[in-house]
Design a protein around this motif. Structure first.
Motif, PDB file in Angstrom:
ATOM      1  N   GLU A  31       4.083 -14.991   9.570  1.00 60.99           N
ATOM      2  CA  GLU A  31       5.455 -15.494   9.638  1.00 60.99           C
ATOM      3  C   GLU A  31       6.306 -14.941   8.492  1.00 60.99           C
ATOM      4  O   GLU A  31       7.450 -14.504   8.702  1.00 60.99           O
ATOM      5  CB  GLU A  31       5.436 -17.021   9.592  1.00 60.99           C
ATOM      6  N   HIS A  32       5.756 -14.934   7.285  1.00 63.77           N
ATOM      7  CA  HIS A  32       6.534 -14.467   6.144  1.00 63.77           C
ATOM      8  C   HIS A  32       6.616 -12.943   6.090  1.00 63.77           C
ATOM      9  O   HIS A  32       7.650 -12.381   5.671  1.00 63.77           O
ATOM     10  CB  HIS A  32       5.933 -15.039   4.860  1.00 63.77           C
ATOM     11  N   ALA A  33       5.557 -12.270   6.532  1.00 65.44           N
ATOM     12  CA  ALA A  33       5.603 -10.806   6.560  1.00 65.44           C
ATOM     13  C   ALA A  33       6.644 -10.311   7.555  1.00 65.44           C
ATOM     14  O   ALA A  33       7.321  -9.298   7.315  1.00 65.44           O
ATOM     15  CB  ALA A  33       4.230 -10.248   6.908  1.00 65.44           C
ATOM     16  N   MET A  34       6.798 -11.031   8.676  1.00 63.87           N
ATOM     17  CA  MET A  34       7.757 -10.596   9.693  1.00 63.87           C
ATOM     18  C   MET A  34       9.205 -10.851   9.290  1.00 63.87           C
ATOM     19  O   MET A  34      10.123 -10.367   9.947  1.00 63.87           O
ATOM     20  CB  MET A  34       7.435 -11.243  11.038  1.00 63.87           C
ATOM     21  N   LYS A  35       9.402 -11.579   8.203  1.00 69.35           N
ATOM     22  CA  LYS A  35      10.754 -11.672   7.648  1.00 69.35           C
ATOM     23  C   LYS A  35      11.116 -10.373   6.928  1.00 69.35           C
ATOM     24  O   LYS A  35      12.281 -10.013   6.839  1.00 69.35           O
ATOM     25  CB  LYS A  35      10.831 -12.859   6.684  1.00 69.35           C
ATOM     26  N   ILE A  36      10.094  -9.707   6.438  1.00 71.36           N
ATOM     27  CA  ILE A  36      10.312  -8.399   5.787  1.00 71.36           C
ATOM     28  C   ILE A  36      10.421  -7.300   6.840  1.00 71.36           C
ATOM     29  O   ILE A  36      11.308  -6.445   6.771  1.00 71.36           O
ATOM     30  CB  ILE A  36       9.150  -8.092   4.821  1.00 71.36           C
ATOM     31  N   ASP A  37       9.521  -7.322   7.818  1.00 70.80           N
ATOM     32  CA  ASP A  37       9.528  -6.334   8.907  1.00 70.80           C
ATOM     33  C   ASP A  37       9.448  -7.074  10.237  1.00 70.80           C
ATOM     34  O   ASP A  37       8.364  -7.398  10.720  1.00 70.80           O
ATOM     35  CB  ASP A  37       8.347  -5.374   8.774  1.00 70.80           C
ATOM     36  N   PRO A  38      10.584  -7.378  10.865  1.00 74.90           N
ATOM     37  CA  PRO A  38      10.583  -8.144  12.113  1.00 74.90           C
ATOM     38  C   PRO A  38       9.833  -7.455  13.258  1.00 74.90           C
ATOM     39  O   PRO A  38       9.436  -8.119  14.221  1.00 74.90           O
ATOM     40  CB  PRO A  38      12.074  -8.273  12.448  1.00 74.90           C
ATOM     41  N   GLN A  39       9.639  -6.128  13.180  1.00 77.65           N
ATOM     42  CA  GLN A  39       8.913  -5.393  14.212  1.00 77.65           C
ATOM     43  C   GLN A  39       7.479  -5.062  13.761  1.00 77.65           C
ATOM     44  O   GLN A  39       6.871  -4.105  14.245  1.00 77.65           O
ATOM     45  CB  GLN A  39       9.659  -4.097  14.542  1.00 77.65           C
ATOM     46  N   MET A  40       6.938  -5.862  12.896  1.00 77.53           N
ATOM     47  CA  MET A  40       5.673  -5.542  12.251  1.00 77.53           C
ATOM     48  C   MET A  40       4.525  -5.351  13.239  1.00 77.53           C
ATOM     49  O   MET A  40       3.709  -4.426  13.093  1.00 77.53           O
ATOM     50  CB  MET A  40       5.306  -6.637  11.244  1.00 77.53           C
ATOM     51  N   VAL A  41       4.425  -6.210  14.257  1.00 78.14           N
ATOM     52  CA  VAL A  41       3.309  -6.117  15.209  1.00 78.14           C
ATOM     53  C   VAL A  41       3.305  -4.759  15.894  1.00 78.14           C
ATOM     54  O   VAL A  41       2.243  -4.171  16.145  1.00 78.14           O
ATOM     55  CB  VAL A  41       3.384  -7.266  16.239  1.00 78.14           C
ATOM     56  N   ALA A  42       4.479  -4.217  16.174  1.00 76.75           N
ATOM     57  CA  ALA A  42       4.573  -2.919  16.850  1.00 76.75           C
ATOM     58  C   ALA A  42       4.149  -1.762  15.954  1.00 76.75           C
ATOM     59  O   ALA A  42       3.864  -0.663  16.459  1.00 76.75           O
ATOM     60  CB  ALA A  42       6.006  -2.693  17.337  1.00 76.75           C
ATOM     61  N   HIS A  43       4.070  -1.987  14.665  1.00 80.80           N
ATOM     62  CA  HIS A  43       3.808  -0.897  13.721  1.00 80.80           C
ATOM     63  C   HIS A  43       2.337  -0.730  13.348  1.00 80.80           C
ATOM     64  O   HIS A  43       1.994   0.214  12.630  1.00 80.80           O
ATOM     65  CB  HIS A  43       4.651  -1.097  12.451  1.00 80.80           C
ATOM     66  N   PHE A  44       1.479  -1.631  13.802  1.00 76.86           N
ATOM     67  CA  PHE A  44       0.050  -1.444  13.542  1.00 76.86           C
ATOM     68  C   PHE A  44      -0.460  -0.240  14.332  1.00 76.86           C
ATOM     69  O   PHE A  44       0.011   0.045  15.438  1.00 76.86           O
ATOM     70  CB  PHE A  44      -0.737  -2.698  13.926  1.00 76.86           C
ATOM     71  N   LYS A  45      -1.433   0.449  13.782  1.00 75.89           N
ATOM     72  CA  LYS A  45      -1.940   1.683  14.385  1.00 75.89           C
ATOM     73  C   LYS A  45      -3.315   1.439  14.999  1.00 75.89           C
ATOM     74  O   LYS A  45      -4.089   0.610  14.522  1.00 75.89           O
ATOM     75  CB  LYS A  45      -2.041   2.788  13.326  1.00 75.89           C
ATOM     76  N   GLY A  46      -3.619   2.191  16.065  1.00 70.09           N
ATOM     77  CA  GLY A  46      -4.956   2.166  16.648  1.00 70.09           C
ATOM     78  C   GLY A  46      -5.147   1.181  17.786  1.00 70.09           C
ATOM     79  O   GLY A  46      -6.290   0.883  18.164  1.00 70.09           O
ATOM     80  N   ILE A  47      -4.056   0.649  18.342  1.00 66.96           N
ATOM     81  CA  ILE A  47      -4.168  -0.337  19.425  1.00 66.96           C
ATOM     82  C   ILE A  47      -3.869   0.337  20.758  1.00 66.96           C
ATOM     83  O   ILE A  47      -2.764   0.846  20.980  1.00 66.96           O
ATOM     84  CB  ILE A  47      -3.214  -1.519  19.209  1.00 66.96           C
ATOM     85  N   ASP A  48      -4.840   0.331  21.656  1.00 65.79           N
ATOM     86  CA  ASP A  48      -4.679   0.842  23.015  1.00 65.79           C
ATOM     87  C   ASP A  48      -4.301  -0.331  23.919  1.00 65.79           C
ATOM     88  O   ASP A  48      -5.078  -1.276  24.059  1.00 65.79           O
ATOM     89  CB  ASP A  48      -5.996   1.464  23.486  1.00 65.79           C
TER      90      ASP A  48
END
Length: 454
Positions: A31-48
């Motif tokens: 919750e707090h990290a997504m205040k810094i980067d609201p699109q954070m989930v989309a930026h993780f690498k390696g997910i098919d």
């Protein structure tokens, strides 16, 4: 750069939480990290996306998620999941933060997330899962969710044209109606069993999600779910789902599915749909044969507090945690108690859902439930507790014909008060229903008192 700052900040937060209490922090970091980067989930690498499954629905998604994870891990699969039950995007984000490297790369065979049915569109915008499992769509917390048909329409909009493989409940009318929206459908269900029942014509059914005429249930395997057909259009359950629980033997805690013999971890009817769904996912999504899934069943224990059997001061306490302001889960618990022919005490702690102001302002959901079979069974006493719903709970029993002398009311959720009342019962057969908050306090008390869990 914003993603990395959010990620490193969240990892530090998680580290501090682990030092204080490892059982906490299921969505705090995300919750707090997504205040810094609201699109954070989309930026993780390696997910098919083909390796991502969302498990959603009104009831059963946490248990199904836990069971699917257990089967996969017992069969050597590495899974990233939100097993703590934080099913909004922050919970998904927190699970990915915990599993990722310092550069945001995640390595796993599968990504399996429980997702709140209202938030599937929000989460899929950042994590486009190619697989979706729908347990059911039923009445739930009306001041927050409105009518279940509203949730149905919202989820329909989210999945239409998305090229999804959908695992759907063959015997729940709203879930079944998603067959027209999927690239591929895998249906799961449960054959009629000894605990199946019918309802008289005086009980309201539901409208068909497609044409809005009356849905007719041939029988119910659990409340709101069973073989059905629409009285007007062709919407109906299939005679046989792709994966069907059959030959159910509650006494010996066994069933068959997809040609394999299974042992029930929990012998309650509502769990059967979770079992059926998990076997379907294991085979179709994870390539795990039903016989291999069956071996994993033997060691499965659900997340604490869903259903527990405890031995306390000569009493056997059968504890069921229900979603508050959800008539289907309450009815299911009522059915379990009513099916027990032995003398029993019923301790019912229904509580207001404290989320939106004003609290507890819409309806008292126990009036949607049928208490008649429970009241006709052998109940020594009824104990209604919690503030302020205990009075409404007692009135509901009185309207069903219970002698007020058999009802005790306690305007409190104090654990010591609850268990003092249980100790005073003559019967040793106790059914206790509360919500999560009460269970957490109860668990600490029972541990201190030396209670034994089965």
């Amino acid at each position: 750069m914003r993603f990395y700052i959010a990620l490193w900040f969240a990892k530090i937060v998680n580290g501090l939480i682990n030092l204080i209490d490892k059982s906490r922090g299921s969505n705090f970091a995300g919750e707090h990290a997504m205040k810094i980067d609201p699109q954070m989930v989309a930026h993780f690498k390696g997910i098919d996306p083909d390796r991502v499954l969302f498990i959603t629905g009104t009831n059963g998604k946490s248990t199904t998620n836990n069971l699917v994870n257990h089967i996969f891990r017992e069969n050597g699969k590495k899974v990233i999941s939100n097993l703590e039950g934080a099913n909004l995007i922050y919970g998904v984000c927190t699970a990915l933060i915990k599993a990722s490297s310092l550069t945001g790369r995640v390595k796993a065979d599968y990504f399996i997330f429980e997702t709140d049915e209202r938030f599937v569109p929000v989460i899929r915008r950042q994590l486009p899962a190619a697989n979706l499992l729908i347990t059911n769509l039923q009445k739930d917390q009306v001041q927050r969710n409105g009518d279940p048909d509203f949730i149905y329409r919202k989820l329909k909009e989210a999945v239409k044209g998305q090229n999804l493989r959908i695992f759907l409940n063959n015997e729940e009318p709203r879930a079944r109606a998603f067959d027209e929206d999927a690239r591929e459908v895998v249906s799961f269900g449960v054959a009629r069993h000894s605990e199946a029942f019918r309802k008289s014509g005086s009980y309201v059914t539901m409208a068909c999600p497609r044409c809005h005429h009356k849905i007719v249930f041939d029988y119910y395997n659990t409340d709101g779910i069973g073989a059905f057909h629409c009285s007007n259009c062709g919407h109906r359950s299939l005679a046989q789902a792709d994966y069907t629980v059959e030959d159910v033997d509650f006494e010996n805690r066994s069933f068959r599915e997809a040609g394999a013999d299974f042992t029930m971890p929990y012998d309650t009817p509502y769990m059967l749909y979770n079992y059926s769904a998990a076997v379907a996912v294991a085979k179709e999504f994870g390539g795990i044969e039903p016989s291999a899934a069956a071996k994993a069943f033997a060691g499965f224990r659900n997340v604490g507090g869903r259903f527990e059997i405890m031995h306390y001061k000569g009493k056997t306490i059968k504890y069921m945690r229900i979603k508050q302001e959800n008539p289907e889960t309450l009815q299911t618990s009522i059915n379990v108690m009513a099916a027990d022919p032995n003398r029993k005490m019923v301790a019912l702690g229904l509580c207001p859902l404290v989320d939106m102001i004003p609290h507890y302002a819409v309806t008292f959901y126990a009036y949607d439930c049928d208490f008649s079979k429970l009241v006709k069974s052998d109940v020594e006493k009824y104990f209604c507790f919690s503030n302020p719903v205990c009075y409404d709970t007692a009135n509901r029993f009185i309207y069903e014909g219970v002698d007020p002398a058999k009802i005790t009311i306690e305007d409190s959720e104090d654990v010591e008060v609850i268990f003092r009342e249980i100790e005073e019962a003559e019967t040793d057969n106790i059914y206790l229903i509360t919500w999560l908050h009460t269970y957490e306090h109860m668990e600490k008390f029972l541990k201190k008192e030396g209670a034994v869990y089965e």
